[in-house]
Design an enzyme around this catalytic site. Sequence first.
Site, mmCIF file in Angstrom:
data_model
loop_
_atom_site.group_PDB
_atom_site.id
_atom_site.type_symbol
_atom_site.label_atom_id
_atom_site.label_comp_id
_atom_site.label_asym_id
_atom_site.label_seq_id
_atom_site.Cartn_x
_atom_site.Cartn_y
_atom_site.Cartn_z
ATOM 1 N N CYS A 115 0.782 -1.499 -6.282
ATOM 2 C CA CYS A 115 1.250 -1.807 -4.926
ATOM 3 C C CYS A 115 0.276 -2.738 -4.184
ATOM 4 C CB CYS A 115 1.495 -0.514 -4.167
ATOM 5 S SG CYS A 115 2.710 -0.704 -2.866
ATOM 6 N N HIS A 162 4.331 3.784 -8.284
ATOM 7 C CA HIS A 162 3.428 4.910 -8.084
ATOM 8 C C HIS A 162 4.214 6.170 -8.416
ATOM 9 C CE1 HIS A 162 5.104 4.442 -3.943
ATOM 10 N NE2 HIS A 162 5.104 5.749 -3.981
ATOM 11 N N ARG A 182 12.492 -2.486 3.501
ATOM 12 C CA ARG A 182 11.568 -1.747 2.647
ATOM 13 C C ARG A 182 12.298 -1.360 1.384
ATOM 14 N NH1 ARG A 182 6.515 -0.876 4.345
ATOM 15 N NH2 ARG A 182 5.576 0.369 2.725
#
Lengths: 246, 459
Positions: free
Chosen positions: A92, A198, A126
């Site tokens: 990220c 993640h 997002r």
Amino acid sequence: MHLSIAHLYPHTMNTYGDDGNIICLTRRCAWRDIITTVHPIDVGDDIPEAVDIYFFGGGQDAAQSSLVTDLHKKAERLHADVDSGTPLLAVCGGYQLLGNAYQPSNADRLLGISIFPIETYASETRMIGNVVITATSELGFSKDHQTLVGFENHSGKTQYTQENTSHPLGIVRHGFGNNGKDHTEGCIVNNAIGCYLHGPLLPKNPHLADWLIQKACSRHDNSYELKLLDDALEWTTHEAIVGRYV
Amino acid sequence: MNTTYHASVFIGKVTHTALRAVGRSGDSLPGLIANRIYPHLLRDLSKQCSEGVILVCGTNGKTTTCSMIAAILHASGTALIHNRSGSNMTRGHITAFLSKASWRGTVHATLALLEVDEAVLPVTLSTTHPRIVVLHNLFRDQLDRYGEINTIAKKWLSALRSDLPKDSYLIVNADDPQLAYIAKELNHPNTIYYGLNDPTVGSNSATSVVDAYISPASDKPLHYSTYYLSHLGNYRDPGSPFSRPQLTFPTTSVSLGTSEFPTQFTVGPYISLSLPIPGLYNVYNAVAAVVTAHILMVEPKYIQQALAAFVTVFGRFERIPVGLHSLYLCLIKNPAGAGEVIRTLPRDKPISMAFFANDNFADGLDVSWYFDTSFEHIAPQISWSLFSGSRANDMALRLKYAGNSSHPTIIENTNTAITNLLQRVTHEDVYVLSTYTATLNLQSALRKRRLIANYWKEK
């Protein structure tokens, strides 16, 4: 065998269970009697002389801009190590800063250190959710375990800056990946991997954890073979996500 | 009041009555439906409270803090509207008012106490014109839903700027740098700061995941002289004059309790308290409640009585007797809260544990926080472990990497798992950690088995 793991900016860049990747690496080494030393490397700290694996997690925008100057001081060393084949995992925010540049939505453009040929632009949307990708054959995963699973949460859209020579970590089968458009996820350069996965990534992807450990051990001993572990629970967890979405 | 107002109250109350008649708690749906009919319903209901509205907002401890405030006010004889089930969005607020309103829409209480979801605070502020706003803490929680902590802090600041009434009280946990910074920027005349002044219960190094490591004032890492709980502590910014504000109500002489001995502490020069539940996080909850009660001019004896007799709310270290042994139910939602729960578990002896982990929207879709939680402190003691829920595997994997050496039993189906769990409780105590929707499932399953009562039938 003794491995030295450098954890870059663990205090500021640890947003999404990133420590889990370190826990996974150290545990899987310990179960094989490989000794590990984890070096937390924050702003102002020197990188130790010998590093076998690098890890760089994600952080909030403010955290990223607070360390970018320091990262440039470490750039030469990181480039040298990646060029010589030291395995690295960046997730990220760490992935974005190891690219050429990151453009936040309301702040100055941050110049990265160009380990990965990528550029990232903040977007309005997002990209959040579970991700399943088919990993690149460069990783040499067995036929039964070609997938990687994780969770993504980023507004940055990442593009390759070198269309034909950039190598994705994998092809998206569920989720957004680098930018939600071209079905690529992550990037791999030598033994350095950058990605948006993640969850944390390594515990649920034991083949990738072992790939990093194997690469690190092979640099000490070309014939070193990792002891097999009982990964039944790891694979059940992995397959549950694959089965849910693909 | 207009016809639409009356219609929405009526339909909301019909829905509420109907849901209760079929054995459901009905804490959200009536408010949701009524608000669809009349969007200004919360405004019109709340302005009927002559003594005003209290809002309590934060990531962890809202439900417990509110239930402490309610217990204190109950002891002092104040009639109260309170969304006690923890349904803390606008629909839950409206439902709480509807349950204390007549069919004609007249509210029969002078004071309202609302626990408010972090994302909903701006809406609640602008509709209720509160008398007191308590900002309790801001931890990493469900990043997939709320976004980054900095983003929430910015939204709160701008909402408070535009909608906090001039004469209202802002009660702020000064130990949380994000909140102290909001209060500093706001410069509201009636700001009250609470916090801890007792380094004996703190630590001089960060013990767990720290969320506010970077100063909101200068982008430099904060320096802490004491860490109390995650990023709550006594801090200063090396890059600007920003530091922990002077405490209006410092908490001192803290002695942390166990399951046998109460927790004790003193708030300000003002009042010494005894609390029968463990955990430093409960000291914070109690201090927020005490300060709020003090602002409401409640006599100290009622505050002392109510806290000394305080019983945990559902799922907050709640003991459920089953035959000779007990189940302990602990809700876990995020790393900081779960870490504190783990700190209160029995130490130095084998322990049986069950984990119910879901990834529904209200639990957070992202389960990476399991790895931000310090399960290492308990895992090596686990002698029996059961995992259930939609993320049972992920939780079992987390505990494996934390050092759980017992063989994990994984049963995804909640009901089958509960049967297995109850069998275990016939042999020994079991500590159950569960995520939000899993806790609701457990609650309903235990109710069906008559091990707990319906909470709305309690006093």
